[in-house]
Design a protein around this motif. Structure first.
Motif, PDB file in Angstrom:
ATOM      1  N   GLU A   6      24.183 -18.046   7.044  1.00 35.61           N
ATOM      2  CA  GLU A   6      25.424 -18.719   6.651  1.00 35.61           C
ATOM      3  C   GLU A   6      26.428 -17.742   6.042  1.00 35.61           C
ATOM      4  O   GLU A   6      27.610 -18.070   5.913  1.00 35.61           O
ATOM      5  N   ILE A  74      22.014 -23.187  11.819  1.00 31.14           N
ATOM      6  CA  ILE A  74      23.334 -22.684  11.450  1.00 31.14           C
ATOM      7  C   ILE A  74      24.425 -23.507  12.129  1.00 31.14           C
ATOM      8  O   ILE A  74      25.456 -23.831  11.517  1.00 31.14           O
ATOM      9  N   LYS A  77      25.292 -26.521  10.312  1.00 32.56           N
ATOM     10  CA  LYS A  77      26.051 -26.255   9.090  1.00 32.56           C
ATOM     11  C   LYS A  77      27.557 -26.224   9.354  1.00 32.56           C
ATOM     12  O   LYS A  77      28.362 -26.559   8.491  1.00 32.56           O
TER      13      LYS A  77
END
Length: 254
Positions: A6, A74, A77
């Motif tokens: 991230e 990811i 996210k």
């Protein structure tokens, strides 16, 4: 290259694009899903990145952009959806010159302080379907590049200019001979009784408060309703207006 963190610069940049402030600071927005990404690729919009989840296989044509891959974790996210399709495009916000789109003919939509992103996105999609020349948003409308607006537009954002501006746009249209219509429950005329085939602008008002620019409207009309509902959803009203306008054009051209 597979992005797994991230803290990656691209991932941090995309996260900023979920907020209006971040979008305009970066000059970028994103669309998600195969349909929207493919429509973006076919358009003249400038794409910076195509981002795909690990293992996703989509036939992406060559272009002046980079392709990045992420893990599923990811991608979730950075996604704005609960169950993402694992593909998105990062795109430059276009710089429209509104005067370019003000003609002496055409059909225009004015979105006046519409707050629900689903409504605005549906209006964009409907306007695209019925050949609207341009859409102008005024009076603190929800941001055009809000992910929910873009998702509801189903790629139509790439087919029709949608321009954030001020209520002065109505004066500019009127000076070019465009007649401005809006709905009102107490109007005497029904929508199908008016000539709305061309040289018209439809003002679509806030979901709760209605149209705020009443002084700039040339004529008020109403949609005939025989049931008990007091009013229609603004995107449904837009669909009826634009269908009737299209219907009248088809009759004229046959």
């Amino acid at each position: 290259m597979l992005i797994t963190s991230e803290n990656n610069d691209l991932i941090k940049k995309i996260k900023k694009l979920k907020d209006k402030k971040g979008r305009y600071e970066e000059g970028l927005f994103f669309v998600e899903g195969t349909t929207s990404v493919l429509e973006a690729l076919k358009s003249d919009f400038e794409i910076e990145y195509i981002v795909m989840g690990e293992g996703v296989k989509i036939d992406i044509p060559k272009g002046d952009f980079e392709i990045a891959h992420t893990t599923e974790r990811i991608f979730k996210k950075i996604s704005d959806t609960v169950t993402p399709q694992m593909v998105m495009a990062i795109i430059k916000i276009p710089k429209y010159e509104e005067n370019t789109y003000i003609k002496e003919k055409g059909v225009y939509v004015i979105a006046d302080n519409i707050q629900d992103p689903g409504n605005l996105g549906t209006i964009i999609r409907t306007a695209d379907a019925f050949g609207v020349s341009a859409i102008f948003t005024i009076n603190n409308c929800v941001d055009i590049f809000n992910p929910k607006v873009l998702r509801a537009s189903m790629g139509s954002i790439f087919h029709i200019p949608v321009i954030a501006t001020t209520s002065q746009i109505l004066l500019k249209l009127k000076r070019r001979g465009i007649k401005v219509f809006a709905t009102h429950l107490k109007a005497q005329k029904l929508v199908h009784e008016c000539n709305i085939s061309d040289k018209v602008a439809f003002v679509l008002g806030n979901e709760a408060k209605g149209v705020s620019v009443v002084d700039l409207v040339d004529d008020f009309v109403k949609i005939p309703m025989t049931g008990e509902a007091e009013s229609l959803n603004v995107s449904i009203a837009a669909s009826i207006f634009l269908y009737e306008s299209q219907r009248q054009r088809l009759i004229k051209n046959n």
